[in-house]
Design an enzyme around this catalytic site. Sequence first.
Site, PDB file in Angstrom:
ATOM      1  CG  ASP A  65      -0.645-140.993  77.658  1.00 21.80           C
ATOM      2  OD1 ASP A  65      -1.164-142.084  77.379  1.00 21.80           O
ATOM      3  OD2 ASP A  65      -1.220-139.896  77.507  1.00 21.80           O
ATOM      4  CG  ASP A 106      -4.431-139.962  79.385  1.00 25.62           C
ATOM      5  OD1 ASP A 106      -4.326-141.194  79.192  1.00 25.62           O
ATOM      6  OD2 ASP A 106      -4.123-139.113  78.524  1.00 25.62           O
ATOM      7  NE  ARG A 131      -9.104-138.715  78.692  1.00 23.09           N
ATOM      8  CZ  ARG A 131      -8.783-139.333  77.563  1.00 23.09           C
ATOM      9  NH1 ARG A 131      -7.627-139.911  77.444  1.00 23.09           N
ATOM     10  NH2 ARG A 131      -9.588-139.343  76.536  1.00 23.09           N
ATOM     11  NE  ARG A 164      -8.677-143.278  80.062  1.00 24.29           N
ATOM     12  CZ  ARG A 164      -7.702-142.857  79.289  1.00 24.29           C
ATOM     13  NH1 ARG A 164      -6.487-142.689  79.798  1.00 24.29           N
ATOM     14  NH2 ARG A 164      -7.918-142.589  78.025  1.00 24.29           N
TER      15      ARG A 164
END
Length: 160
Positions: free
Chosen positions: A98, A96, A93, A82
């Site tokens: 989070d 990811d 992407r 990334r």
Amino acid sequence: MRGVRVVIGLGSNLGDCLETLREAVSQIRHFCEVVTCSRVYETAPIGPPQPNFLNAAVAVECTLSPLALLDALGHIEADLGRDRESEVRWGPRTIDLDILWTSGPPIRDPRLVVPHPRLHERAFAVLPLLDVAPDARDPATRAPYSVPKNQLVRLTAFEL
């Protein structure tokens, strides 16, 4: 954060997405105890036209501070290809990661807000969250999380 459960959301829509998700979980295991993994969901993207995402979540216990955990996740993202500097907001992407939710107190920092500010609006995040933390509640309202309607989410046959 020992004794506090943290849920990390994972998403990928470039390359071998399932392998990328699995590698991310493998790297998370280097600094957190992975308690459980969600199912893997295929979801329509938010943002510009792009391939569908594979999304999942892991519940972890970790001794890192929230910001140290955020930094560690950023290193995994970079390791898996990334490049935040060149990507389009809400664009495709490779990975990811989070921090979606914690069983501890909410976190309000310029770099990190937990629960994730748009968690309750995103089926691709809520469904995996509820797989690994079925009793998760919004700390502000104490209401249990529920899946937003009218969002394309499909359970896959894949597992992490």
